[in-house]
Motif scaffolding. Structure first.
Motif, mmCIF file in Angstrom:
data_model
loop_
_atom_site.group_PDB
_atom_site.id
_atom_site.type_symbol
_atom_site.label_atom_id
_atom_site.label_comp_id
_atom_site.label_asym_id
_atom_site.label_seq_id
_atom_site.Cartn_x
_atom_site.Cartn_y
_atom_site.Cartn_z
ATOM 1 N N GLU A 184 0.772 -1.116 -0.071
ATOM 2 C CA GLU A 184 -0.008 0.038 -0.134
ATOM 3 C C GLU A 184 0.926 1.307 -0.065
ATOM 4 O OE1 GLU A 184 -3.227 2.416 -0.186
ATOM 5 O OE2 GLU A 184 -3.402 0.334 -0.268
ATOM 6 N N GLY A 185 1.929 1.091 0.819
ATOM 7 C CA GLY A 185 2.660 2.492 0.849
ATOM 8 C C GLY A 185 3.535 2.488 -0.346
ATOM 9 N N TYR A 186 4.354 1.264 -1.144
ATOM 10 C CA TYR A 186 5.133 1.493 -1.947
ATOM 11 C C TYR A 186 4.067 1.954 -3.503
ATOM 12 C CZ TYR A 186 8.886 0.238 -5.263
ATOM 13 O OH TYR A 186 9.947 0.197 -6.157
ATOM 14 N N THR A 187 3.089 1.412 -3.539
ATOM 15 C CA THR A 187 2.271 1.516 -5.078
ATOM 16 C C THR A 187 1.812 2.871 -4.821
ATOM 17 O OG1 THR A 187 0.129 0.352 -3.944
ATOM 18 C CG2 THR A 187 1.727 -0.716 -5.402
ATOM 19 N N ALA A 188 1.264 3.360 -3.556
ATOM 20 C CA ALA A 188 0.467 4.752 -3.284
ATOM 21 C C ALA A 188 1.866 5.922 -3.230
ATOM 22 C CB ALA A 188 -0.530 4.825 -2.326
ATOM 23 N N PHE A 189 2.701 5.382 -3.193
ATOM 24 C CA PHE A 189 4.185 6.411 -3.064
ATOM 25 C C PHE A 189 3.966 7.159 -1.503
ATOM 26 C CE2 PHE A 189 3.625 6.094 -7.647
ATOM 27 C CZ PHE A 189 4.951 5.986 -8.050
ATOM 28 N N ARG A 190 3.368 6.319 -0.486
ATOM 29 C CA ARG A 190 3.606 6.835 0.666
ATOM 30 C C ARG A 190 4.823 6.221 1.363
ATOM 31 N NH1 ARG A 190 -0.822 8.004 3.887
ATOM 32 N NH2 ARG A 190 0.702 8.158 5.499
ATOM 33 N N GLY A 191 5.777 6.893 1.398
ATOM 34 C CA GLY A 191 7.089 6.551 1.794
ATOM 35 C C GLY A 191 6.990 6.120 3.456
ATOM 36 N N ASP A 192 6.176 6.916 4.147
ATOM 37 C CA ASP A 192 5.944 6.680 5.467
ATOM 38 C C ASP A 192 5.601 5.130 5.875
ATOM 39 O OD1 ASP A 192 3.623 7.596 4.488
ATOM 40 O OD2 ASP A 192 2.867 8.507 6.229
ATOM 41 N N LEU A 193 4.530 5.031 5.243
ATOM 42 C CA LEU A 193 3.933 3.435 5.297
ATOM 43 C C LEU A 193 4.744 2.568 4.839
ATOM 44 C CD1 LEU A 193 1.030 2.680 6.555
ATOM 45 C CD2 LEU A 193 0.272 2.976 3.983
ATOM 46 N N ALA A 194 5.432 2.503 3.806
ATOM 47 C CA ALA A 194 6.491 1.577 3.324
ATOM 48 C C ALA A 194 7.560 1.415 4.527
ATOM 49 C CB ALA A 194 6.952 2.169 1.998
ATOM 50 N N GLU A 195 7.996 2.660 4.883
ATOM 51 C CA GLU A 195 8.963 2.816 6.070
ATOM 52 C C GLU A 195 8.485 1.906 7.447
ATOM 53 O OE1 GLU A 195 12.224 3.003 6.142
ATOM 54 O OE2 GLU A 195 12.602 4.323 4.361
ATOM 55 N N GLU A 196 7.312 1.986 7.654
ATOM 56 C CA GLU A 196 6.675 1.352 8.925
ATOM 57 C C GLU A 196 6.638 -0.104 8.665
ATOM 58 O OE1 GLU A 196 5.436 0.641 12.529
ATOM 59 O OE2 GLU A 196 6.276 2.452 11.849
ATOM 60 N N ALA A 197 6.301 -0.417 7.396
ATOM 61 C CA ALA A 197 6.286 -1.902 7.152
ATOM 62 C C ALA A 197 7.724 -2.435 7.367
ATOM 63 C CB ALA A 197 5.868 -2.079 5.786
ATOM 64 N N ILE A 198 8.489 -1.708 6.822
ATOM 65 C CA ILE A 198 9.898 -2.434 6.909
ATOM 66 C C ILE A 198 10.480 -2.430 8.209
ATOM 67 C CG2 ILE A 198 12.438 -1.619 6.365
ATOM 68 C CD1 ILE A 198 11.407 -0.404 3.736
ATOM 69 N N ARG A 199 10.068 -1.388 9.223
ATOM 70 C CA ARG A 199 10.674 -1.317 10.564
ATOM 71 C C ARG A 199 9.986 -2.639 11.361
ATOM 72 N NH1 ARG A 199 8.702 0.085 15.696
ATOM 73 N NH2 ARG A 199 6.633 0.476 15.156
ATOM 74 N N LEU A 200 8.517 -2.738 10.966
ATOM 75 C CA LEU A 200 7.997 -4.059 11.565
ATOM 76 C C LEU A 200 8.472 -5.290 11.088
ATOM 77 C CD1 LEU A 200 4.178 -2.904 11.494
ATOM 78 C CD2 LEU A 200 5.754 -2.845 13.392
ATOM 79 N N ALA A 201 8.861 -5.505 9.744
ATOM 80 C CA ALA A 201 9.312 -6.626 9.275
ATOM 81 C C ALA A 201 10.888 -6.797 9.741
ATOM 82 C CB ALA A 201 9.460 -6.547 7.673
ATOM 83 N N ARG A 202 11.389 -5.869 10.125
ATOM 84 C CA ARG A 202 12.752 -6.044 11.000
ATOM 85 C C ARG A 202 12.697 -6.641 12.196
ATOM 86 N NH1 ARG A 202 17.434 -3.935 8.503
ATOM 87 N NH2 ARG A 202 16.945 -2.012 7.268
ATOM 88 N N ALA A 203 11.455 -6.202 12.886
ATOM 89 C CA ALA A 203 11.145 -6.686 14.336
ATOM 90 C C ALA A 203 10.687 -8.125 14.179
ATOM 91 C CB ALA A 203 10.056 -5.929 14.955
ATOM 92 N N VAL A 204 10.066 -8.485 13.106
ATOM 93 C CA VAL A 204 9.739 -10.144 13.091
ATOM 94 C C VAL A 204 11.050 -10.819 12.741
ATOM 95 C CG1 VAL A 204 8.376 -11.478 11.657
ATOM 96 C CG2 VAL A 204 7.294 -9.683 12.521
ATOM 97 N N HIS A 205 12.027 -10.286 11.937
ATOM 98 C CA HIS A 205 12.965 -10.919 11.297
ATOM 99 C C HIS A 205 13.783 -11.360 12.667
ATOM 100 C CE1 HIS A 205 15.966 -12.585 9.029
ATOM 101 N NE2 HIS A 205 17.168 -11.556 9.400
ATOM 102 N N ARG A 206 14.126 -10.068 13.528
ATOM 103 C CA ARG A 206 14.588 -10.413 14.848
ATOM 104 C C ARG A 206 14.225 -11.571 15.772
ATOM 105 N NH1 ARG A 206 15.238 -4.778 14.674
ATOM 106 N NH2 ARG A 206 13.354 -4.565 16.398
ATOM 107 N N LEU A 207 12.833 -11.587 15.775
ATOM 108 C CA LEU A 207 12.318 -12.381 16.703
ATOM 109 C C LEU A 207 11.992 -13.874 15.944
ATOM 110 C CD1 LEU A 207 9.149 -10.169 17.616
ATOM 111 C CD2 LEU A 207 11.199 -11.129 19.054
#
Length: 396
Positions: A184-207
Motif C-alpha cells: 500500500e505504501g509503495y504503490t501509493a508512493f506513501r514512503g512513511d507507510l512503506a518505512e513502517e512496514a520495513i520497521r515491523l518486518a525487521r522486528a519480526v525477522h529479529r524474533l
C-alpha cells in the motif's frame, strides 16, 4: 531519539500488559498514557535506567487507575515514586539479575492478525497497536474517513475480547499483513507507510531469525525500497523501472537485501517471499534494463504459485527473452481474470509499443490511465499515450 525509542518500546509494553491483564482496549489506553508521560518527562529528567520497565510500571498503574476509577491525584503521587519501585523479573533489562527481557511483540502481532478479523481490520489494528500510527494517519493512508477507520479498529478490538494472548498464531498471516502494508505504501508512493512496514518486518525477522520467509519478506521490501528515489521525476510523474537512473538507487539497502535473500535461500525451504526477493535482487544488481538476466527472472517466476498476477509479471519476462509478441500471447487468457486491473492494460500497452503496434499501444495506455488509482502512474501513462498518436508507420 526519544520518539524512536518510544515507538520501538510501545508494542513490547502493550504486549506485556495484554499478556498479564487481557482487555486489549483498556491496556492500549494505559500504554498511550504512559507514552505521553514519558514523552513529557524523559526530555527533562533524562532516560530512566530501564526505559521499558519504566513504561510497563507506569502503564500498569494507569491500568489499575482506570479499572478502579481512582483520582488523578493518586496517579501523580505514584508516578513520583516510579524510579524507586523494583521491576518484575520479566521486565528487567538483559544482563540484570532479573534476567532477559521478554519481548511480546510477536504475540501482539499474532493477536492483531487473528483469523477472526477481516484482512482490512488486521492491517488497521497492526498499524495502530504495533506500528504506533494514529487512527487519523491510518485513515489517510487508506483514503477513508477517520470515523470509518475508528469504527473498524473499535470493532476489531471488540472481536478480540476473550481471545487468549499468546495463543499460537500464524506466521504466514503476519507476514501477509506486513506485505499488504508495504505494498500500500509503495504503490501509493506513501514512503512513511512503506518505512513502517520495513520497521515491523525487521522486528519480526529479529524474533524469527531462522524463518526463511521472514527474511525473504524483509529482503523484498529493502530491495524494492532501494529504488524509491528514482521512481518519480521532478514533476512527481512515475519513472518505470526500465527508465530509472540506477545511480540514485540506495546501494546500502540493496547490499543488505541481497545478503538477506542469499541467507534465506540457502538455509530454508523455498517460499514465495524468498523467490520474489530473488527476482528483485536480479533487477537491482543489473547495470541496466537490457543487462538484466531475464532468463533467470523467467526461471524464478516459474517457481511461484501460478496466479493471474504472477502470469502477468511473467509475461514481461517472456517478452524480454522471446520477444513482445510471445509476451502478448500470454496476456490474452488473463483478460477475463484481470478485467479492469490497470496493470494488465499497462503491460499490454508496453508490449504493444515494443512490437511497433502504435495505434493499439496508444489505446491501451489510455485505458490503463483511466483505471489506475495512482496519480503519478496516471500522469506517466497519459504521457506515453500522448507520445504515441497513431501514425501511418504502424507495423501491421
Amino acid at each position: 531519539m526519544i520518539d524512536g525509542l518510544l515507538r520501538e518500546l510501545a508494542p513490547q509494553v502493550l504486549g506485556s500488559l495484554v499478556r498479564r491483564h487481557g482487555d486489549f482496549d483498556t491496556c492500549e489506553d494505559a500504554v498511550q498514557e504512559a507514552l505521553l508521560e514519558a514523552a513529557t518527562q524523559w526530555p527533562v529528567r533524562g532516560l530512566p535506567d530501564n526505559p521499558r520497565g519504566w513504561l510497563v510500571t507506569v502503564a500498569s498503574r494507569r491500568l489499575i487507575d482506570q479499572v478502579r476509577s481512582e483520582a488523578a491525584r493518586r496517579r501523580r503521587e505514584e508516578s513520583a515514586a516510579l524510579r524507586e519501585e523494583p521491576l518484575r523479573r520479566e521486565d528487567s533489562e538483559p544482563g540484570e539479575p532479573g534476567g532477559p527481557v521478554r519481548d511480546d511483540t510477536l504475540d501482539l502481532l499474532f493477536l492483531c492478525c487473528h483469523p477472526s478479523l477481516p484482512e482490512a481490520s488486521q492491517v488497521a489494528l497492526t498499524l495502530r497497536a504495533v506500528g504506533g500510527l494514529s487512527t487519523a494517519e491510518i485513515a489517510r493512508a487508506f483514503l477513508v474517513p477517520e470515523a470509518t477507520m475508528a469504527q473498524r479498529i473499535s470493532r476489531a478490538k471488540a472481536r478480540l475480547k476473550g481471545v487468549r494472548f499468546g495463543e499460537p498464531g500464524s506466521v504466514p498471516v503476519v507476514l501477509h499483513v506486513l506485505y499488504l502494508i508495504f505494498n500500500e505504501g509503495y504503490t501509493a508512493f506513501r514512503g512513511d507507510l512503506a518505512e513502517e512496514a520495513i520497521r515491523l518486518a525487521r522486528a519480526v525477522h529479529r524474533l524469527l531469525p531462522g524463518d526463511g520467509e521472514a527474511g525473504g519478506l524483509l529482503a523484498l521490501m529493502l530491495l524494492s525500497q532501494a529504488r524509491r528515489a528514482a521512481r518519480t521525476g521532478p514533476d512527481g510523474a512515475l519513472i518505470p523501472l526500465e527508465r530509472q537512473d540506477r545511480s540514485r538507487w540506495d546501494r546500502a539497502l540493496i547490499a543488505e537485501g541481497v545478503e538477506l535473500v542469499s541467507r534465506a535461500l540457502s538455509g530454508s525451504p523455498l517460499g514465495p517471499y524468498q523467490v520474489q526477493a530473488a527476482i528483485a535482487a536480479v533487477h537491482d544488481e543489473a547495470r541496466g534494463w537490457a543487462e538484466t538476466d531475464w532468463p533467470q527472472v523467467l526461471a524464478l517466476y516459474g517457481l511461484l504459485e501460478d496466479t493471474p498476477v504472477v502470469r502477468l509479471n511473467r509475461a514481461v519476462a517472456v517478452a524480454m527473452v522471446h520477444g513482445p509478441e510471445a509476451g502478448l500471447a500470454l496476456l490474452e487468457p488473463l483478460e477475463a481474470e484481470l478485467a479492469g486491473f490497470h496493470r494488465l492494460a499497462a503491460v499490454r500497452a508496453h508490449l504493444l509499443e515494443r512490437a511497433g503496434r502504435v495505434r493499439e499501444a496508444h489505446q491501451a495506455y489510455g485505458e490503463a490511465a483511466r483505471s489506475t488509482p495512482s496519480e503519478p502512474e496516471r500522469r506517466y501513462l497519459l504521457d506515453r499515450a500522448d507520445r504515441l498518436h497513431p501514425t501511418s508507420h504502424e507495423t501491421p
